[in-house]
Design a protein around this motif. Structure first.
Motif, PDB file in Angstrom:
ATOM      1  N   ALA A  88     -24.289 -18.512 -47.709  1.00 40.85           N
ATOM      2  CA  ALA A  88     -23.406 -19.357 -48.512  1.00 40.85           C
ATOM      3  C   ALA A  88     -22.392 -20.018 -47.590  1.00 40.85           C
ATOM      4  N   ASN A  89     -21.943 -21.207 -47.982  1.00 37.66           N
ATOM      5  CA  ASN A  89     -21.001 -21.939 -47.153  1.00 37.66           C
ATOM      6  C   ASN A  89     -20.314 -22.970 -48.029  1.00 37.66           C
ATOM      7  N   GLY A  90     -19.097 -23.369 -47.675  1.00 41.48           N
ATOM      8  CA  GLY A  90     -18.420 -24.381 -48.454  1.00 41.48           C
ATOM      9  C   GLY A  90     -17.129 -24.856 -47.838  1.00 41.48           C
ATOM     10  N   LEU A  91     -16.573 -25.880 -48.463  1.00 41.84           N
ATOM     11  CA  LEU A  91     -15.321 -26.497 -48.052  1.00 41.84           C
ATOM     12  C   LEU A  91     -14.432 -26.665 -49.267  1.00 41.84           C
ATOM     13  N   ILE A  92     -13.122 -26.674 -49.053  1.00 38.19           N
ATOM     14  CA  ILE A  92     -12.153 -26.990 -50.098  1.00 38.19           C
ATOM     15  C   ILE A  92     -11.235 -28.064 -49.533  1.00 38.19           C
ATOM     16  N   HIS A  98      -7.997 -29.189 -53.794  1.00 33.28           N
ATOM     17  CA  HIS A  98      -8.634 -27.954 -54.250  1.00 33.28           C
ATOM     18  C   HIS A  98      -9.994 -28.208 -54.890  1.00 33.28           C
ATOM     19  N   GLN A  99     -10.686 -29.257 -54.433  1.00 34.10           N
ATOM     20  CA  GLN A  99     -12.049 -29.537 -54.876  1.00 34.10           C
ATOM     21  C   GLN A  99     -13.011 -28.879 -53.894  1.00 34.10           C
ATOM     22  N   VAL A 100     -14.079 -28.320 -54.422  1.00 28.08           N
ATOM     23  CA  VAL A 100     -15.013 -27.530 -53.632  1.00 28.08           C
ATOM     24  C   VAL A 100     -16.314 -28.292 -53.417  1.00 28.08           C
ATOM     25  N   ILE A 101     -16.864 -28.160 -52.217  1.00 32.94           N
ATOM     26  CA  ILE A 101     -18.245 -28.521 -51.924  1.00 32.94           C
ATOM     27  C   ILE A 101     -18.834 -27.246 -51.349  1.00 32.94           C
ATOM     28  N   ALA A 102     -19.769 -26.627 -52.053  1.00 31.93           N
ATOM     29  CA  ALA A 102     -20.284 -25.330 -51.637  1.00 31.93           C
ATOM     30  C   ALA A 102     -21.776 -25.245 -51.888  1.00 31.93           C
ATOM     31  N   VAL A 103     -22.435 -24.403 -51.103  1.00 27.06           N
ATOM     32  CA  VAL A 103     -23.877 -24.220 -51.234  1.00 27.06           C
ATOM     33  C   VAL A 103     -24.209 -22.743 -51.064  1.00 27.06           C
ATOM     34  N   VAL A 104     -25.256 -22.316 -51.751  1.00 26.54           N
ATOM     35  CA  VAL A 104     -25.754 -20.952 -51.614  1.00 26.54           C
ATOM     36  C   VAL A 104     -27.281 -21.014 -51.593  1.00 26.54           C
ATOM     37  N   VAL A 105     -27.885 -20.122 -50.817  1.00 26.83           N
ATOM     38  CA  VAL A 105     -29.342 -20.053 -50.729  1.00 26.83           C
ATOM     39  C   VAL A 105     -29.872 -19.364 -51.979  1.00 26.83           C
ATOM     40  N   LEU A 106     -30.850 -19.992 -52.627  1.00 31.29           N
ATOM     41  CA  LEU A 106     -31.489 -19.396 -53.801  1.00 31.29           C
ATOM     42  C   LEU A 106     -32.688 -18.554 -53.413  1.00 31.29           C
ATOM     43  N   ILE A 107     -33.477 -19.063 -52.475  1.00 33.33           N
ATOM     44  CA  ILE A 107     -34.680 -18.379 -52.046  1.00 33.33           C
ATOM     45  C   ILE A 107     -34.789 -18.526 -50.530  1.00 33.33           C
ATOM     46  N   THR A 108     -35.020 -17.429 -49.853  1.00 29.39           N
ATOM     47  CA  THR A 108     -35.071 -17.481 -48.395  1.00 29.39           C
ATOM     48  C   THR A 108     -36.483 -17.716 -47.867  1.00 29.39           C
ATOM     49  N   ALA A 109     -37.487 -17.553 -48.707  1.00 27.63           N
ATOM     50  CA  ALA A 109     -38.873 -17.799 -48.298  1.00 27.63           C
ATOM     51  C   ALA A 109     -39.249 -19.210 -48.714  1.00 27.63           C
ATOM     52  N   GLY A 110     -39.013 -20.176 -47.845  1.00 27.83           N
ATOM     53  CA  GLY A 110     -39.236 -21.580 -48.172  1.00 27.83           C
ATOM     54  C   GLY A 110     -40.637 -21.890 -48.629  1.00 27.83           C
ATOM     55  N   TYR A 111     -41.635 -21.190 -48.077  1.00 26.46           N
ATOM     56  CA  TYR A 111     -43.012 -21.460 -48.470  1.00 26.46           C
ATOM     57  C   TYR A 111     -43.258 -21.065 -49.925  1.00 26.46           C
ATOM     58  N   SER A 141     -29.078 -21.192 -42.168  1.00 22.38           N
ATOM     59  CA  SER A 141     -29.874 -21.596 -43.321  1.00 22.38           C
ATOM     60  C   SER A 141     -29.310 -22.853 -43.973  1.00 22.38           C
ATOM     61  N   PHE A 142     -27.991 -22.967 -44.060  1.00 21.11           N
ATOM     62  CA  PHE A 142     -27.338 -24.152 -44.615  1.00 21.11           C
ATOM     63  C   PHE A 142     -25.868 -24.066 -44.230  1.00 21.11           C
ATOM     64  N   HIS A 143     -25.350 -25.118 -43.620  1.00 17.67           N
ATOM     65  CA  HIS A 143     -23.945 -25.107 -43.218  1.00 17.67           C
ATOM     66  C   HIS A 143     -23.345 -26.491 -43.442  1.00 17.67           C
ATOM     67  N   ILE A 144     -22.227 -26.546 -44.126  1.00 16.07           N
ATOM     68  CA  ILE A 144     -21.495 -27.792 -44.316  1.00 16.07           C
ATOM     69  C   ILE A 144     -20.315 -27.748 -43.358  1.00 16.07           C
ATOM     70  N   TRP A 145     -20.311 -28.665 -42.392  1.00 10.06           N
ATOM     71  CA  TRP A 145     -19.242 -28.721 -41.407  1.00 10.06           C
ATOM     72  C   TRP A 145     -18.076 -29.516 -41.973  1.00 10.06           C
ATOM     73  N   GLY A 198     -21.025 -33.138 -41.049  1.00  9.58           N
ATOM     74  CA  GLY A 198     -22.456 -32.984 -41.171  1.00  9.58           C
ATOM     75  C   GLY A 198     -22.862 -31.786 -41.997  1.00  9.58           C
ATOM     76  N   ILE A 199     -24.105 -31.836 -42.422  1.00 12.31           N
ATOM     77  CA  ILE A 199     -24.734 -30.742 -43.143  1.00 12.31           C
ATOM     78  C   ILE A 199     -25.913 -30.290 -42.304  1.00 12.31           C
ATOM     79  N   GLN A 200     -25.963 -29.008 -42.007  1.00  9.41           N
ATOM     80  CA  GLN A 200     -27.018 -28.451 -41.175  1.00  9.41           C
ATOM     81  C   GLN A 200     -27.920 -27.578 -42.020  1.00  9.41           C
ATOM     82  N   ILE A 201     -29.228 -27.804 -41.909  1.00  6.37           N
ATOM     83  CA  ILE A 201     -30.234 -26.956 -42.542  1.00  6.37           C
ATOM     84  C   ILE A 201     -31.154 -26.490 -41.417  1.00  6.37           C
ATOM     85  N   GLY A 202     -31.072 -25.237 -41.072  1.00  2.00           N
ATOM     86  CA  GLY A 202     -31.852 -24.728 -39.944  1.00  2.00           C
ATOM     87  C   GLY A 202     -31.448 -25.432 -38.665  1.00  2.00           C
TER      88      GLY A 202
END
Length: 118
Positions: free
Chosen positions: A4-8, A12-25, A94-98, A105-109
């Motif tokens: 999980a990762n996010g910014l405020i 006080h507005q949030v941009i956040a992400v969380v992994v739902l499934i770690t097995a992409g296939y 897995s997912f990072h919002i800088w 930037g947004i990093q995925i892998g």
């Protein structure tokens, strides 16, 4: 947290992400992450995500990820963006919002896409 990762922002507005499934296939590239956006963001290929909740999925190309954004309530696709391989980034996440002050930037892998806050 690695899943999980996010910014405020100052409002006080949030941009956040969380992994739902770690097995992409297993997800076949669809609905692998959940993204909450309380402030609009513009991605580099001119896709604007309005405040809301999104399911995020991706398909891997040779040197890119085609990242798809879906409305989390209806499943309707809201657009896609191309994340490019970034050899300068050594740390894989897995997912990072800088934060905008750092990389905008947004990093995925190993892949990366730029964003701006309007």
């Amino acid at each position: 947290m690695r899943t999980a990762n996010g910014l405020i922002n100052a409002k006080h507005q949030v941009i956040a992400v969380v992994v739902l499934i770690t097995a992409g296939y297993a997800s076949d590239g669809k609905y692998s992450h959940y993204l909450l956006v309380q402030s609009p963001i513009e991605l580099e290929d001119n896709l604007t995500l309005k405040p809301g909740a999104y399911a995020v999925g991706w398909r891997r190309g040779e040197n890119t990820l085609e990242v798809h954004f879906f409305d989390s309530l209806t499943g309707a696709e809201r657009g896609s963006e191309t994340a490019r391989l970034d050899p300068a980034k050594g740390h894989v996440e897995s997912f990072h919002i800088w934060p905008p002050a750092d990389h905008k930037g947004i990093q995925i892998g190993r892949f990366y896409m730029h964003y701006t806050l309007p």
